[in-house]
Design a protein around this motif. Structure first.
Motif, mmCIF file in Angstrom:
data_model
loop_
_atom_site.group_PDB
_atom_site.id
_atom_site.type_symbol
_atom_site.label_atom_id
_atom_site.label_comp_id
_atom_site.label_asym_id
_atom_site.label_seq_id
_atom_site.Cartn_x
_atom_site.Cartn_y
_atom_site.Cartn_z
ATOM 1 N N LEU A 36 5.633 -27.858 28.829
ATOM 2 C CA LEU A 36 5.517 -26.398 28.895
ATOM 3 C C LEU A 36 4.696 -25.965 30.103
ATOM 4 O O LEU A 36 4.915 -24.899 30.670
ATOM 5 N N TRP A 37 3.769 -26.803 30.523
ATOM 6 C CA TRP A 37 2.926 -26.508 31.674
ATOM 7 C C TRP A 37 3.671 -26.656 32.999
ATOM 8 O O TRP A 37 3.144 -26.292 34.048
ATOM 9 N N ILE A 38 4.864 -27.206 32.977
ATOM 10 C CA ILE A 38 5.573 -27.488 34.225
ATOM 11 C C ILE A 38 5.828 -26.218 35.027
ATOM 12 O O ILE A 38 6.039 -26.252 36.246
ATOM 13 N N ALA A 39 5.798 -25.059 34.351
ATOM 14 C CA ALA A 39 5.986 -23.784 35.052
ATOM 15 C C ALA A 39 4.989 -23.622 36.178
ATOM 16 O O ALA A 39 5.332 -23.153 37.270
ATOM 17 N N ALA A 40 3.732 -24.007 35.929
ATOM 18 C CA ALA A 40 2.681 -23.762 36.914
ATOM 19 C C ALA A 40 2.939 -24.489 38.239
ATOM 20 O O ALA A 40 3.006 -23.860 39.295
ATOM 21 N N PRO A 41 3.098 -25.810 38.229
ATOM 22 C CA PRO A 41 3.327 -26.471 39.511
ATOM 23 C C PRO A 41 4.687 -26.183 40.122
ATOM 24 O O PRO A 41 4.819 -26.134 41.346
ATOM 25 N N PHE A 42 5.698 -25.983 39.291
ATOM 26 C CA PHE A 42 7.031 -25.750 39.844
ATOM 27 C C PHE A 42 7.087 -24.439 40.625
ATOM 28 O O PHE A 42 7.695 -24.368 41.698
#
Length: 439
Positions: A36-42
């Motif tokens: 779910l955190w992948i939004a931040a780096p992507f």
């Protein structure tokens, strides 16, 4: 010039300390939090080089080059901060994380180039150190907000299942307001230098029109990265793998390892979440203080060896969390991590700025972000699986992996090349100028 970072860090600090808590409160399984955190780096991977490229080709007599992006990003990020704690479903919180992180990146990336644009080489270490100070100061206050609301104003930090506690909601509301106000202060009180040769700049801008041309130039620019940037990229990879593991898993790790619970509706879990805010306050506070000491150390032993030392110390701090069972003692670990955080926000950029062409400062600062977000994407993709399948849902092991990664990052600074004699001269001149101004 750097005060806007005080507000930007309210957004980052609230995100880093509370998003995992929000996800778990809304029903996310422990092994799903990382993805779910992948939004931040992507979003950073996509947004930062594009914003850097566009801002290099922007000029307005009033708005300047970088400040239009500060302005737009601040408005969007503040709206996201107001909306996120009112999420009532997991997908809504995940979507707002995308919006929040994209908006933060729109305003944050040009700030790095802003310092490179406006300061001569001899002042850049202190320029980036001043940014680090405001980052630390903003993060100290923002990280403490849920704890303050609960323990000073007696606002509940618990709520029915699936509902974000009021202490977290009010923290995000204040964060949204301060983010907007601080960035607007920089927008309306600072000035920018126009391109040195306006005619040549206009000609280059005309030649750069079109999406295909812009994309091609971005690709060519990546292929022509300065050697120093490539050397720092390897260091950044292992550094940010460590920090991302901390942001994702500290709440769950402290709740399990120190407070003995995984029940998100329990007071113990929410107390753990509040204490993580205090822990994050400590590492950010240390970084704010250390920001003024690092230039003096760098003048003696070079920027790269200063960075090496700080990252190794930070890695030891990460590993120590694994062995500590008392919540107050965890603050000592965060002191060590704070030294690594201060150096991470200062030294790589100070080293890099001197190796970049002035006309592409924004673009390359954006590209440099690749080596921050790629390890975060990797961590988001695999840490959940590793925590579940290898570590049997014991999230504390993710921080242990982070500590090892940070020590590796520190040791890899030996491959970074810089002119130590010139660096020491620049930093010494910088300190002397600062002392003269103070007198």
């Amino acid at each position: 010039m750097s005060f806007g970072f005080f507000g930007i860090q309210f957004g980052f600090a609230l995100q880093n300390a509370n998003v995992s808590r929000i996800f778990q409160t809304l029903g996310a399984d422990l092994d799903k939090i990382a993805i779910l955190w992948i939004a931040a780096p992507f979003t950073g991977l996509v947004v930062q080089p594009i914003i850097g490229y566009i801002s290099d080709r922007t000029w307005h007599p009033f708005w300047g080059r970088r400040r239009p992006f500060f302005f737009i990003g601040a408005i969007l990020a503040s709206l996201a901060l107001f909306l996120m704690p009112n999420s009532y479903m997991l997908w809504m919180a995940a979507l707002l994380l995308w919006v929040l992180d994209a908006s933060i990146n729109i305003s944050m990336e040009p700030f790095r180039a802003f310092v490179g644009d406006k300061l001569p080489a001899s002042q850049r270490t202190t320029g980036f150190a001043m940014q680090t100070f405001f980052i630390g100061l903003g993060a100290v206050i923002a990280s403490l907000l849920p704890y303050i609301f609960t323990n000073v104003f007696n606002i509940p930090n618990t709520a029915p299942e699936g509902v974000i506690p009021n202490s977290v909601k009010y923290s995000f509301y204040i964060g949204g307001f301060i983010y907007l106000a601080a960035v607007m202060w920089t927008v309306f009180t600072s000035k920018e230098y126009p391109p040195e040769n306006m005619q040549a700049w206009e000609q280059e801008k005309k030649q750069s029109k079109g999406v295909a041309h812009a994309f091609g130039e971005i690709v060519r620019g990546i292929g022509a990265m300065p050697p120093t940037m490539l050397q720092l990229a390897i260091v950044q990879f292992f550094t940010w793998l460590a920090f991302f593991s901390m942001w994702i898993y500290t709440t769950a790790a402290v709740a399990q390892n120190v407070y003995g619970t995984t029940d998100t509706t329990s007071k113990a879990f929410q107390d753990a979440g509040d204490w993580v805010g205090v822990m994050f306050m400590v590492y950010n506070g240390v970084s704010a203080i250390a920001a003024f000491l690092l230039p003096m150390l760098a003048a003696k032993i070079s920027r790269r060896f200063t960075h090496l030392l700080c990252l190794v110390v930070g890695g030891i701090g990460f590993i120590s969390i694994f062995f500590i069972k008392d919540h107050q003692t965890l603050l000592l670990s965060m002191v060590l991590i704070g030294l690594a955080w201060a150096s991470t926000l200062t030294m790589p950029y100070a080293i890099l700025a001197g190796a970049l062409p002035a006309s592409k400062m924004g673009f390359y600062m954006g590209v440099f972000n690749f080596f921050i977000v790629i390890p975060q994407i990797l961590a988001a993709a695999i840490l959940g699986f590793i925590v579940k399948s290898v570590f049997n849902d014991q999230s504390i092991y993710a921080l242990l992996v982070g500590g090892i990664s940070m020590i590796i990052a520190g040791l890899l600074n030996v491959i970074v090349k810089e002119d130590h004699a010139e660096t020491a001269k620049e930093i010494t001149e910088d300190i002397e100028l600062a002392n003269t101004a103070a007198d």
